[in-house]
Write an enzyme that holds these catalytic residues in place. Structure first.
Site, PDB file in Angstrom:
ATOM      1  N   GLU A 264       0.738  -1.041  -0.144  1.00 35.93           N
ATOM      2  CA  GLU A 264      -0.048  -0.112   0.199  1.00 35.93           C
ATOM      3  C   GLU A 264       0.939   1.242   0.031  1.00 35.93           C
ATOM      4  O   GLU A 264       1.654   1.338   0.978  1.00 35.93           O
ATOM      5  CB  GLU A 264      -0.799   0.150   1.398  1.00 35.93           C
ATOM      6  CG  GLU A 264      -1.760  -1.122   1.378  1.00 35.93           C
ATOM      7  CD  GLU A 264      -3.184  -0.511   1.749  1.00 35.93           C
ATOM      8  OE1 GLU A 264      -3.301   0.668   1.585  1.00 35.93           O
ATOM      9  OE2 GLU A 264      -3.954  -1.547   2.039  1.00 35.93           O
ATOM     10  N   CYS A 301      -2.510   7.926   4.838  1.00 36.93           N
ATOM     11  CA  CYS A 301      -2.733   7.830   3.397  1.00 36.93           C
ATOM     12  C   CYS A 301      -3.938   7.778   2.763  1.00 36.93           C
ATOM     13  O   CYS A 301      -4.238   8.047   1.566  1.00 36.93           O
ATOM     14  CB  CYS A 301      -2.128   6.406   3.174  1.00 36.93           C
ATOM     15  SG  CYS A 301      -3.191   5.153   4.366  1.00 36.93           S
TER      16      CYS A 301
HETATM   17  P1  NAP Z   1       8.998   4.362   3.630  1.00 36.60           P
HETATM   18  O1  NAP Z   1      10.093   5.125   3.246  1.00 36.60           O
HETATM   19  O2  NAP Z   1       8.540   3.468   2.174  1.00 36.60           O
HETATM   20  O3  NAP Z   1       9.282   3.212   4.534  1.00 36.60           O
HETATM   21  C1  NAP Z   1       8.653   1.772   5.197  1.00 36.60           C
HETATM   22  C2  NAP Z   1       9.339   0.399   5.256  1.00 36.60           C
HETATM   23  O4  NAP Z   1      10.020  -0.107   4.096  1.00 36.60           O
HETATM   24  C3  NAP Z   1      10.398   0.843   6.197  1.00 36.60           C
HETATM   25  O5  NAP Z   1      10.668  -0.233   6.972  1.00 36.60           O
HETATM   26  C4  NAP Z   1      11.542   1.143   5.360  1.00 36.60           C
HETATM   27  O6  NAP Z   1      12.776   0.893   5.794  1.00 36.60           O
HETATM   28  C5  NAP Z   1      11.393   0.101   4.122  1.00 36.60           C
HETATM   29  N1  NAP Z   1      11.993   0.692   3.014  1.00 36.60           N
HETATM   30  C6  NAP Z   1      11.856   1.928   2.276  1.00 36.60           C
HETATM   31  N2  NAP Z   1      12.423   1.817   1.231  1.00 36.60           N
HETATM   32  C7  NAP Z   1      12.918   0.598   0.902  1.00 36.60           C
HETATM   33  C8  NAP Z   1      13.516  -0.102  -0.224  1.00 36.60           C
HETATM   34  N3  NAP Z   1      14.022   0.706  -1.400  1.00 36.60           N
HETATM   35  N4  NAP Z   1      13.944  -1.264   0.003  1.00 36.60           N
HETATM   36  C9  NAP Z   1      13.676  -2.085   1.002  1.00 36.60           C
HETATM   37  N5  NAP Z   1      12.894  -1.409   2.054  1.00 36.60           N
HETATM   38  C10 NAP Z   1      12.449  -0.275   1.880  1.00 36.60           C
HETATM   39  O7  NAP Z   1       7.711   4.761   4.048  1.00 36.60           O
HETATM   40  P2  NAP Z   1       7.432   5.507   5.280  1.00 36.60           P
HETATM   41  O8  NAP Z   1       8.618   5.846   6.080  1.00 36.60           O
HETATM   42  O9  NAP Z   1       6.089   5.238   5.796  1.00 36.60           O
HETATM   43  O10 NAP Z   1       7.351   6.979   4.401  1.00 36.60           O
HETATM   44  C11 NAP Z   1       6.002   7.701   4.020  1.00 36.60           C
HETATM   45  C12 NAP Z   1       5.329   7.296   2.730  1.00 36.60           C
HETATM   46  O11 NAP Z   1       4.514   6.131   2.935  1.00 36.60           O
HETATM   47  C13 NAP Z   1       4.109   8.603   2.473  1.00 36.60           C
HETATM   48  O12 NAP Z   1       4.478   8.692   1.055  1.00 36.60           O
HETATM   49  C14 NAP Z   1       2.977   7.849   2.498  1.00 36.60           C
HETATM   50  O13 NAP Z   1       1.971   8.131   1.844  1.00 36.60           O
HETATM   51  C15 NAP Z   1       3.184   6.389   2.529  1.00 36.60           C
HETATM   52  N6  NAP Z   1       2.241   5.842   3.317  1.00 36.60           N
HETATM   53  C16 NAP Z   1       1.184   5.063   2.860  1.00 36.60           C
HETATM   54  C17 NAP Z   1       0.324   4.303   3.763  1.00 36.60           C
HETATM   55  C18 NAP Z   1      -0.757   3.549   3.100  1.00 36.60           C
HETATM   56  O14 NAP Z   1      -1.486   3.085   3.900  1.00 36.60           O
HETATM   57  N7  NAP Z   1      -0.749   3.191   1.893  1.00 36.60           N
HETATM   58  C19 NAP Z   1       0.598   4.424   5.261  1.00 36.60           C
HETATM   59  C20 NAP Z   1       1.721   5.399   5.497  1.00 36.60           C
HETATM   60  C21 NAP Z   1       2.464   5.851   4.716  1.00 36.60           C
HETATM   61  P3  NAP Z   1      14.310   1.217   5.545  1.00 36.60           P
HETATM   62  O15 NAP Z   1      14.110   2.693   5.159  1.00 36.60           O
HETATM   63  O16 NAP Z   1      15.008   0.930   6.707  1.00 36.60           O
HETATM   64  O17 NAP Z   1      14.596   0.332   4.435  1.00 36.60           O
END
Ligand code: NAP
Length: 509
Positions: A264, A301
């Protein structure tokens, strides 16, 4: 329960040797104790090997056993509530009131999955008696769903309790009978460890194999990519950014044996103001929308960041009201310094776009990572010509688009990517127009609302928290509600199987 900076691998607590990670209090910028020892390839290997060893027994466990596990975790969350909330508040900047609500939601969701596990995994096994006399003869067919196998869970930054270590993805996977390996979100490692210990203890108390649950902590993307690539992992559940979700999708697709990734990834959640509702309730809609955009520094989100309406006197009234309301909204602390900085960069990009004007800003607040509410306005032609206006800005930011006419409104809706939600603000006189818009919205969103705002996602059987790409990598499922379990189940059909070999649920008796 003490936070020791350790990973939890089966029944062991392990201080990783591949670097350290510290949580940051976003309200002050202070680095928090303790330093967490990060894991690497050997910890991924150990957690995944234990998960694979546990998979067969856990798949075969009764619904009652899994229900007791989920209830023990829910009870642990409630018993450790004070410590969890205190640490979660320091690591995320979220308010105590919000975290109390979230803990209740997390416990309630675990209990709902416990009930589902007790009642059985499917809507009902399918039994089709054979027809030996038919030409060609029809075989005896019986089908049921079984657990897919170990699931890698990546929790969300913005829901440290309800969408993280013991959140909806973990609850759904455990209810389905799948061992879980969680990669802790780096923004809240302390609350992850505390929650992980509750699950570790519950697994032991229920007499289940230790590999049913592990928690990994890492510094950077590498550990998550290794986890998604490990041959023991059968599915990935992720909540976060599009970049993160797509990186995991690629890693899963490149494996010798590809696996499903249920990611998501954000959404702009359009709100369509239909003409009669706008004329009748411009001020009320403006107030509700500004609240929904600003809530918890916009870190949902499901934040409805895009508002679409026909230009004219009613929209001018709404804009005036929204600007007044926004001007009194204090800035709130964002979850991480990185998100705060991304938010400000995104605002700069929007400010530099021709045809986009700043409508209002909220009040500043002290603190290094407080984000001011910012509302922009533009016209339909500018929106259609600038694809970046349809990109999510994570934070308290909203955009009002004044459409020239209904044709332009339809063109904009048709141009939108997949969304978690779409909202119609409508009155009875707007129903014919709403009926025309509905098929366009159904094709683009997982949930369509009337006369409300989408931030709150009810945990219930009918809820859909999902949607077409890029909201999600797989639009056929939901990550909230009991339906989330189906992501981790697969059907098995038994053909002409002797009765003693059939699973009990498929036997005639
Ligand atoms: P994120 O940076 O994508 O991180 C989420 C998880 O994935 C963390 O454990 C992160 O750990 C890991 N990760 C991130 N990039 C990665 C990669 N390239 N390869 C492997 N693992 C990876 O998300 P966030 O910190 O929550 O950032 C906010 C964003 O998420 C916003 O854009 C928001 O819209 C979205 N969001 C969506 C929802 C939803 O329900 N759809 C909910 C909350 C947030 P590491 O960085 O340590 O790898």
């Amino acid at each position: 329960m003490e936070i020791r900076g350790e990973m939890l691998i089966g029944r062991a607590s392990v201080y990783g040797q591949s670097g350290t990670l510290r949580a940051i209090d976003p309200a002050s910028g202070e680095k928090l104790e303790p330093a967490f020892g990060c894991g690497g390839a050997s910890e991924v290997e150990r957690a995944c090997r234990l998960a694979r060893e546990a998979a067969t027994a856990f798949r075969a466990s009764s619904g009652e056993t899994r229900a007791r596990l989920l209830e023990a975790i829910a009870a642990g969350l409630q018993a450790q509530g004070g410590a969890l909330q205190e640490r979660a508040a320091r690591e995320t900047g979220l308010s105590p009131a919000r975290l109390i609500m979230e803990r209740g939601r997390a416990a309630g969701q675990l209990r709902q999955f416990a009930l589902a596990a007790r009642q059985g995994l499917d809507a009902g096994p399918r039994l089709e008696p054979g027809q030996p006399g038919r030409l060609p003869p029809k075989p005896d067919l019986r089908a049921r769903h079984i657990a897919i196998g170990p699931v890698a869970v990546f929790g969300a930054s913005n829901f440290p309790l309800a969408f993280s270590v013991a959140g909806g993805d973990t609850a759904a996977a455990l209810a389905a009978g799948c061992p879980v390996v969680v990669k802790a979100h780096p923004a809240h490692p302390g609350v992850s460890e505390l929650t992980g210990r509750i699950i570790q203890q519950a697994v032991a108390e229920c007499g289940l194999p230790e590999g049913v649950f592990s928690l990994l902590i890492g510094d950077g993307n590498d550990i998550g990519l290794k986890l998604a690539a490990h041959p023991a992992i059968e599915a990935v559940a992720f909540t976060g950014s599009r970049a993160g979700g797509l990186a995991l999708l690629r890693a899963a697709a490149q494996r010798p044996k590809p696996i499903p990734v249920f990611a998501e990834m954000g959404s702009i959640n359009p709100v369509l103001l239909l003409p009669h509702a706008l004329a009748d309730r411009a001020e009320d809609i403006a107030a509700g929308w500004v609240d929904a955009v600003a809530l918890n520094a916009g870190q949902f989100c499901t934040r409805p960041s895009l508002l679409l309406a026909l230009k004219g006197e009613s929209l001018t009234r709404l804009q005036r009201s929204a600007a007044l309301k926004a001007a009194s909204k204090p800035a709130e602390t964002m979850l991480t310094p990185g998100m705060h900085s991304n938010y400000h960069q995104a605002l700069q990009r929007l400010r530099s776009l021709p045809g986009v004007a700043e409508l209002a800003t909220g009040l500043p607040s002290p603190g290094p990572h407080a984000a001011q509410l910012t509302l922009f306005e533009t016209d339909g032609a500018t929106f259609l010509a600038a694809p970046e206006l349809a990109e999510e800005v994570f934070g308290p930011c909203g955009l009002i688009v004044a459409c020239r006419d209904l044709a332009e409104l339809f063109e904009i809706v048709a141009s939108l990517d997949g969304q978690l939600t779409a909202t119609l603000q409508l009155d009875e006189a707007d129903l014919p127009l709403a009926r025309e818009l509905l098929p366009l919205l159904e094709a683009r969103a997982g949930r369509i609302l009337a006369n409300s705002f989408p931030n709150w996602v009810e945990v219930s059987p009918a809820m859909v928290h999902g949607g077409p790409f890029p909201a999600c990598t797989d639009s056929r499922s939901t990550s909230v509600g009991i339906g989330a379990m189906t992501r981790f189940l697969r059907p098995v059909c038994y053909q002409n199987m002797p009765a003693p070999l059939l699973p009990p649920a498929l036997q005639d008796a």
